[in-house]
Design a protein around this motif. Structure first.
Motif, PDB file in Angstrom:
ATOM      1  N   ALA A   1       0.830  -1.217   0.000  1.00  0.00           N
ATOM      2  CA  ALA A   1       0.000   0.000   0.000  1.00  0.00           C
ATOM      3  C   ALA A   1       0.860   1.261   0.000  1.00  0.00           C
ATOM      4  O   ALA A   1       0.413   2.332  -0.417  1.00  0.00           O
ATOM      5  CB  ALA A   1      -0.918  -0.002   1.219  1.00  0.00           C
ATOM      6  N   ARG A   2       2.124   1.118   0.457  1.00  0.00           N
ATOM      7  CA  ARG A   2       2.919   2.332   0.667  1.00  0.00           C
ATOM      8  C   ARG A   2       3.560   2.863  -0.608  1.00  0.00           C
ATOM      9  O   ARG A   2       3.980   4.005  -0.653  1.00  0.00           O
ATOM     10  CB  ARG A   2       4.012   2.057   1.715  1.00  0.00           C
ATOM     11  CG  ARG A   2       3.393   1.648   3.025  1.00  0.00           C
ATOM     12  CD  ARG A   2       4.375   1.407   4.140  1.00  0.00           C
ATOM     13  NE  ARG A   2       3.677   0.817   5.291  1.00  0.00           N
ATOM     14  CZ  ARG A   2       4.257   0.598   6.463  1.00  0.00           C
ATOM     15  NH1 ARG A   2       5.526   0.926   6.636  1.00  0.00           N
ATOM     16  NH2 ARG A   2       3.579   0.052   7.454  1.00  0.00           N
ATOM     17  N   ASN A   3       3.597   2.053  -1.659  1.00  0.00           N
ATOM     18  CA  ASN A   3       4.214   2.527  -2.896  1.00  0.00           C
ATOM     19  C   ASN A   3       3.136   3.148  -3.771  1.00  0.00           C
ATOM     20  O   ASN A   3       2.498   2.488  -4.585  1.00  0.00           O
ATOM     21  CB  ASN A   3       4.880   1.374  -3.646  1.00  0.00           C
ATOM     22  CG  ASN A   3       5.411   1.846  -4.995  1.00  0.00           C
ATOM     23  OD1 ASN A   3       5.517   3.066  -5.238  1.00  0.00           O
ATOM     24  ND2 ASN A   3       5.688   0.910  -5.874  1.00  0.00           N
ATOM     25  N   ARG A   4       2.955   4.464  -3.582  1.00  0.00           N
ATOM     26  CA  ARG A   4       1.866   5.143  -4.308  1.00  0.00           C
ATOM     27  C   ARG A   4       2.380   5.798  -5.597  1.00  0.00           C
ATOM     28  O   ARG A   4       1.668   6.614  -6.187  1.00  0.00           O
ATOM     29  CB  ARG A   4       1.222   6.176  -3.390  1.00  0.00           C
ATOM     30  CG  ARG A   4       0.445   5.557  -2.230  1.00  0.00           C
ATOM     31  CD  ARG A   4      -0.342   6.550  -1.400  1.00  0.00           C
ATOM     32  NE  ARG A   4      -1.293   5.874  -0.540  1.00  0.00           N
ATOM     33  CZ  ARG A   4      -1.019   5.422   0.685  1.00  0.00           C
ATOM     34  NH1 ARG A   4       0.212   5.572   1.172  1.00  0.00           N
ATOM     35  NH2 ARG A   4      -1.941   4.801   1.409  1.00  0.00           N
ATOM     36  N   ARG A   5       3.597   5.428  -6.047  1.00  0.00           N
ATOM     37  CA  ARG A   5       4.121   6.016  -7.281  1.00  0.00           C
ATOM     38  C   ARG A   5       3.502   5.269  -8.450  1.00  0.00           C
ATOM     39  O   ARG A   5       3.761   4.104  -8.646  1.00  0.00           O
ATOM     40  CB  ARG A   5       5.651   5.929  -7.311  1.00  0.00           C
ATOM     41  CG  ARG A   5       6.303   6.625  -8.500  1.00  0.00           C
ATOM     42  CD  ARG A   5       7.747   6.990  -8.229  1.00  0.00           C
ATOM     43  NE  ARG A   5       7.883   7.958  -7.150  1.00  0.00           N
ATOM     44  CZ  ARG A   5       7.593   9.256  -7.281  1.00  0.00           C
ATOM     45  NH1 ARG A   5       7.149   9.712  -8.430  1.00  0.00           N
ATOM     46  NH2 ARG A   5       7.718  10.090  -6.266  1.00  0.00           N
ATOM     47  N   ILE A   6       2.655   5.929  -9.210  1.00  0.00           N
ATOM     48  CA  ILE A   6       1.949   5.225 -10.293  1.00  0.00           C
ATOM     49  C   ILE A   6       2.579   5.503 -11.652  1.00  0.00           C
ATOM     50  O   ILE A   6       2.275   4.814 -12.622  1.00  0.00           O
ATOM     51  CB  ILE A   6       0.442   5.575 -10.302  1.00  0.00           C
ATOM     52  CG1 ILE A   6       0.204   7.076 -10.401  1.00  0.00           C
ATOM     53  CG2 ILE A   6      -0.239   5.007  -9.066  1.00  0.00           C
ATOM     54  CD1 ILE A   6      -1.258   7.419 -10.651  1.00  0.00           C
ATOM     55  N   THR A   7       3.428   6.544 -11.763  1.00  0.00           N
ATOM     56  CA  THR A   7       4.264   6.760 -12.949  1.00  0.00           C
ATOM     57  C   THR A   7       5.580   7.352 -12.429  1.00  0.00           C
ATOM     58  O   THR A   7       5.633   7.810 -11.268  1.00  0.00           O
ATOM     59  CB  THR A   7       3.654   7.780 -13.957  1.00  0.00           C
ATOM     60  OG1 THR A   7       3.911   9.111 -13.485  1.00  0.00           O
ATOM     61  CG2 THR A   7       2.156   7.571 -14.124  1.00  0.00           C
ATOM     62  N   PRO A   8       6.646   7.423 -13.248  1.00  0.00           N
ATOM     63  CA  PRO A   8       7.888   8.038 -12.779  1.00  0.00           C
ATOM     64  C   PRO A   8       7.687   9.486 -12.313  1.00  0.00           C
ATOM     65  O   PRO A   8       8.474  10.030 -11.563  1.00  0.00           O
ATOM     66  CB  PRO A   8       8.804   7.980 -14.014  1.00  0.00           C
ATOM     67  CG  PRO A   8       8.274   6.833 -14.815  1.00  0.00           C
ATOM     68  CD  PRO A   8       6.782   6.848 -14.605  1.00  0.00           C
ATOM     69  N   HIS A   9       6.571  10.093 -12.748  1.00  0.00           N
ATOM     70  CA  HIS A   9       6.333  11.501 -12.376  1.00  0.00           C
ATOM     71  C   HIS A   9       5.195  11.682 -11.387  1.00  0.00           C
ATOM     72  O   HIS A   9       4.871  12.824 -11.029  1.00  0.00           O
ATOM     73  CB  HIS A   9       6.015  12.320 -13.652  1.00  0.00           C
ATOM     74  CG  HIS A   9       7.095  12.245 -14.678  1.00  0.00           C
ATOM     75  ND1 HIS A   9       8.284  12.923 -14.553  1.00  0.00           N
ATOM     76  CD2 HIS A   9       7.181  11.521 -15.827  1.00  0.00           C
ATOM     77  CE1 HIS A   9       9.061  12.654 -15.588  1.00  0.00           C
ATOM     78  NE2 HIS A   9       8.411  11.800 -16.392  1.00  0.00           N
ATOM     79  N   ASN A  10       4.561  10.606 -10.996  1.00  0.00           N
ATOM     80  CA  ASN A  10       3.354  10.763 -10.174  1.00  0.00           C
ATOM     81  C   ASN A  10       3.329   9.840  -8.963  1.00  0.00           C
ATOM     82  O   ASN A  10       3.295   8.617  -9.119  1.00  0.00           O
ATOM     83  CB  ASN A  10       2.099  10.479 -11.014  1.00  0.00           C
ATOM     84  CG  ASN A  10       1.946  11.441 -12.160  1.00  0.00           C
ATOM     85  OD1 ASN A  10       2.290  11.119 -13.293  1.00  0.00           O
ATOM     86  ND2 ASN A  10       1.480  12.640 -11.855  1.00  0.00           N
ATOM     87  N   ASP A  11       3.324  10.493  -7.800  1.00  0.00           N
ATOM     88  CA  ASP A  11       3.051   9.768  -6.553  1.00  0.00           C
ATOM     89  C   ASP A  11       1.699  10.275  -6.059  1.00  0.00           C
ATOM     90  O   ASP A  11       1.503  11.490  -5.905  1.00  0.00           O
ATOM     91  CB  ASP A  11       4.128  10.049  -5.499  1.00  0.00           C
ATOM     92  CG  ASP A  11       3.804   9.369  -4.175  1.00  0.00           C
ATOM     93  OD1 ASP A  11       4.414   8.341  -3.857  1.00  0.00           O
ATOM     94  OD2 ASP A  11       2.871   9.868  -3.485  1.00  0.00           O
ATOM     95  N   LEU A  12       0.784   9.346  -5.826  1.00  0.00           N
ATOM     96  CA  LEU A  12      -0.597   9.735  -5.529  1.00  0.00           C
ATOM     97  C   LEU A  12      -0.704  10.763  -4.403  1.00  0.00           C
ATOM     98  O   LEU A  12      -1.509  11.677  -4.475  1.00  0.00           O
ATOM     99  CB  LEU A  12      -1.418   8.492  -5.162  1.00  0.00           C
ATOM    100  CG  LEU A  12      -1.963   7.643  -6.300  1.00  0.00           C
ATOM    101  CD1 LEU A  12      -2.764   6.491  -5.742  1.00  0.00           C
ATOM    102  CD2 LEU A  12      -2.791   8.486  -7.252  1.00  0.00           C
TER     103      LEU A  12
END
Ligand SMILES: NC(=O)CCCC(N)=O
Length: 267
Positions: free
Chosen positions: A245-256
């Protein structure tokens, strides 16, 4: 780790009988975290204030919390379940998180639904996240909300912003929408959710409510890992890795969560 919901149909005001039925359903079940429904041993649709007074209990001395603690002590499990709490002359629609060492914490339902408003005081402890361990000693962060709280995005979001990896969601759902919404609550907050609902019908002498069952476990990608039917006893189990759950990086440019703009979220 293994997480589970217990779905069943409690008998109104029959605490001892209901605890025995849950015990029988859990026979042989191996899990690190077990979530029980809202008001799981008391019943929900109180016919009178006297009926509530008859089953409301202090936390942690009351029989429901003590039964949960004893079960966790025997099995090494963490359990979350709902009960009617009495605190002096106040009554709360509460849930406790308990483990082998006893009470971990309590939550008092913030958003009261329908005739709950006639019987309970609104929760006054806010939304809380508890650090707990699985049976291998692996730590994770557990948030708690109850039933109608799901309707308010702020509830799950507040828990996720406080670091919850897993949200336990004891419920007594009667409207059809929650099972459609929980995958999105899990997705938008990138958490695991475990909704434990009851089924069956219950009358307050004037009106009858039908509970929808459909307990479910969702993952941070919004996938349903396990779902119960609308009726019938079921202990649903899923294998999860809370720290995912802790890895909220969904693209190299986006962390939720890093991408949030509270400066823009002004009314
Ligand atoms: N017990 C409850 O909070 C019911 C909430 C409304 C629903 N989603 O069924």
């Amino acid at each position: 780790m293994q997480v589970a919901y217990v779905q069943y149909n409690p008998a109104y005001l029959q605490i001892t009988q209901n605890l025995k039925q849950v015990e029988a359903l859990l026979e042989g079940i191996e899990a690190d975290l077990i979530v029980l429904p809202e008001l799981f041993a008391s019943g929900y649709f109180f016919r009178s204030h006297e009926d509530l007074v008859a089953v409301a209990e202090p936390i942690p001395e009351g029989p429901t919390t003590q039964w949960m603690i004893e079960w966790c002590r025997k099995t090494g499990t963490v359990m979350v379940g709902g009960l009617p709490e009495r605190d002096g002359d106040r009554f709360y629609n509460s849930a406790v998180a308990v483990g082998p060492e006893g009470l971990i914490g309590r939550y008092r339902k913030v958003h009261l639904f329908y005739e709950e408003k006639l019987h309970f005081s609104p929760g006054n402890l806010g939304f809380q996240v508890f650090e707990v361990a699985d049976r291998n000693g692996q730590l994770y962060r557990l948030g708690v909300m109850i039933c109608f709280d799901w309707y308010f995005p702020e509830a799950a979001r507040t828990l996720a912003l406080q670091g919850a990896d897993v949200i336990a969601h004891p419920s007594n759902l009667v409207r059809p929408d929650c099972p459609r919404a929980m995958p999105i609550r899990a997705l938008e907050n990138h958490v695991f959710t475990i909704t434990a609902n009851r089924y069956g019908v219950e009358s307050n002498g004037r009106e009858t409510l039908r509970f929808i069952g459909r307990s479910l476990i969702c993952d941070p990608a919004g996938r349903v890992l396990q779902e119960a039917p609308p009726e019938g006893d079921q202990v649903g189990i899923a294998e999860i890795t809370p720290r995912e759950a802790r890895n909220r990086r969904i693209t190299p440019h986006n962390d939720l969560f890093e991408d949030r703009r509270p400066d823009c979220y002004r009314l």
